[in-house]
Design a protein around this motif. Structure first.
Motif, short mmCIF file in Angstrom:
data_model
loop_
_atom_site.label_atom_id
_atom_site.label_comp_id
_atom_site.label_asym_id
_atom_site.label_seq_id
_atom_site.Cartn_x
_atom_site.Cartn_y
_atom_site.Cartn_z
N CYS A 1 0.86 -1.19 0.00
CA CYS A 1 0.00 0.00 0.00
C CYS A 1 0.89 1.25 0.00
CB CYS A 1 -0.86 -0.03 1.26
SG CYS A 1 -1.97 1.38 1.45
N SER B 1 0.50 3.66 1.78
CA SER B 1 0.70 4.02 3.20
C SER B 1 1.98 3.37 3.75
CB SER B 1 -0.49 3.57 4.06
OG SER B 1 -1.67 4.16 3.60
N HIS C 1 -0.11 -4.32 5.52
CA HIS C 1 -1.42 -4.52 6.15
C HIS C 1 -2.46 -5.00 5.14
CE1 HIS C 1 -1.89 0.15 5.67
NE2 HIS C 1 -2.16 -0.46 4.54
N CYS D 1 -6.93 -3.67 2.38
CA CYS D 1 -6.86 -2.21 2.62
C CYS D 1 -7.43 -1.45 1.43
CB CYS D 1 -5.44 -1.75 2.94
SG CYS D 1 -5.36 0.05 3.11
N ARG E 1 -1.44 -2.91 -8.28
CA ARG E 1 -1.00 -3.15 -6.92
C ARG E 1 0.08 -4.23 -6.92
NH1 ARG E 1 -2.04 0.34 -3.01
NH2 ARG E 1 -3.15 -0.44 -1.20
ZN ZN Z 1 -3.20 0.58 3.16
#
Ligand code: ZN
Ligand code: NAP
Ligand code: ZN
Length: 348
Positions: A41, A43, A64, A160, A340
């Motif tokens: 991700c 993040s 995550h 996520c 992704r």
């Molecule tokens: Zn995330």
């Protein structure tokens, strides 16, 4: 306590590297998961590089968007058995007592959730470590069941990117008759497109990457606007009931507001480093608004997984070995990913 192979950032300035961590033994409510896949991700990059105003804790094992198989269970676990396919998302604990926890909104726990990584377990100095790792131990109530037959390596980003886009679209009851814009066509954005079009909305992607246009159409988007083209932007003004804003960087928000119809709402999920500058003029003109949304509850995450299973909705993924993680971070920043990365954890 057992030693587990992982990949960690030891500081905000250093690349990720192999690192051993200690995981707790399975307590009575815990599930020990052998991690098979973990999504990457944006993040993870923000946190590993300490981009969110010094909130990072090192050493940090990011990750995550975790998928794996149950390897052992504590003696009071009833939801899962050894061999089950399971997932873990962005948080692994909440207080369980506040109004939000009691209202199936544990992701908005008033005490603050314990994040899967970059957090401390409640009342301790024990750092949580995420999914760039061989194994993880999680309380069963924070573990998501992955139905038999789901494509596991593709399911990882749902934990996520999936829930973060599904939740605000559901909150606003997006459906037929709605025109939904998605700004930023990356990991979150492409899931937003898939969900919004599956719910019956007409979807427009607002992207800086002309090269993603064909992908947009293939994914069910009805329109593609290159935000670097002034003429296309002017044509798109007043066109959206809602905009799902997934962009990871600061930019001119007046431009985003101009795309909304009267009473339109921006649903912001992207988390740029600096605060957005939002002029009151953008809000008062046609009574527009902006709301934020963070991931989704455990109950809603399970609902989203089941929805994806029933409707055959998966992210587009590129599998990588863990040794390519630093390269993957750079490629995400350079918008060179469709859409992704998922780490094959057998490579660790
Ligand atoms: Zn995330
Ligand atoms: P990502 O895959 O990197 O996608 C972000 C997209 O934003 C890029 O693909 C790009 O799309 C666009 N973009 C990037 N820089 C830009 C710039 N300078 N100007 C305009 N557009 C730009 O990232 P992600 O994993 O989807 O995450 C997106 C953001 O959401 C991150 O900030 C992340 O931390 C945050 N996030 C929030 C939550 C939550 O609960 N709210 C959960 C997960 C992630 P185009 O190529 O189409 O322009
Ligand atoms: Zn709570």
């Amino acid at each position: 306590m057992s030693k587990v192979k992982s990949y960690a950032a030891l500081s905000e300035k250093t690349p990720l590297e192999p690192y051993n961590i200690i995981r707790r033994e399975c307590n009575s409510e815990d599930v020990l998961i052998k991690i098979e896949y973990c999504g990457v991700c944006h993040s993870d990059i923000h946190m590993a590089r300490n981009e969110w105003h010094n909130t990072s804790i090192f050493p940090m094992v990011p990750g995550h968007e975790i998928i794996g198989v149950v390897e052992s269970i504590g003696n009071s676990v009833s939801k899962f058995k050894i061999g089950d396919s399971v997932g873990v998302g962005v948080y692994v604990d909440s207080c369980g007592k506040c109004d939000n926890c009691n209202d199936s909104m544990d992701h908005y726990c008033e005490k603050g959730v314990v994040l899967t990584y970059n957090s401390y377990e409640y009342g301790t100095t024990t750092i949580t470590y995420g999914g760039y790792s061989k194994k993880i131990v999680v309380k069963e109530s924070y573990v998501i069941g992955i139905p038999k037959g789901m494509i596991k390596e593709k399911a990882a980003p749902l934990l996520c990117a999936g829930i973060t886009t599904y939740s605000p679209l559901r909150y606003l009851n997006v459906g037929q008759g709605h025109k939904v814009g998605v700004t930023g066509f990356g990991g979150l954005g492409h899931m937003g497109v898939k969900f919004a079009s599956s719910m019956g909305a007409e979807v427009t992607i607002f992207s800086t990457s002309e090269s993603k246009k064909q992908d947009a159409i293939n994914m069910g988007a009805h329109n593609f606007v290159n935000v670097n083209d002034k003429e296309q932007l002017i044509k798109a003004q007043n066109s959206c009931h809602y905009i799902l804003d997934t962009v990871s960087a600061n930019r001119d928000m007046a431009q985003v507001f101009s795309l909304l119809k009267t009473d339109g709402r921006i649903m912001t999920v992207g988390l740029p480093m600096e605060p957005h500058a939002i002029s009151s003029f953008s809000l008062i003109d046609k009574r527009k608004g902006i709301i934020g949304s963070s991931i989704g509850s455990i109950v809603e995450t399970q609902e989203m997984i089941n929805y994806c299973n029933e409707n055959n909705i998966y992210p587009e993924v590129e599998m990588i070995p863990i040794s390519k993680i630093n390269e993957a971070f750079e490629r995400i920043i350079n918008k060179d990913i469709r859409f992704r990365f998922v780490i094959d954890m057998s490579s660790l």
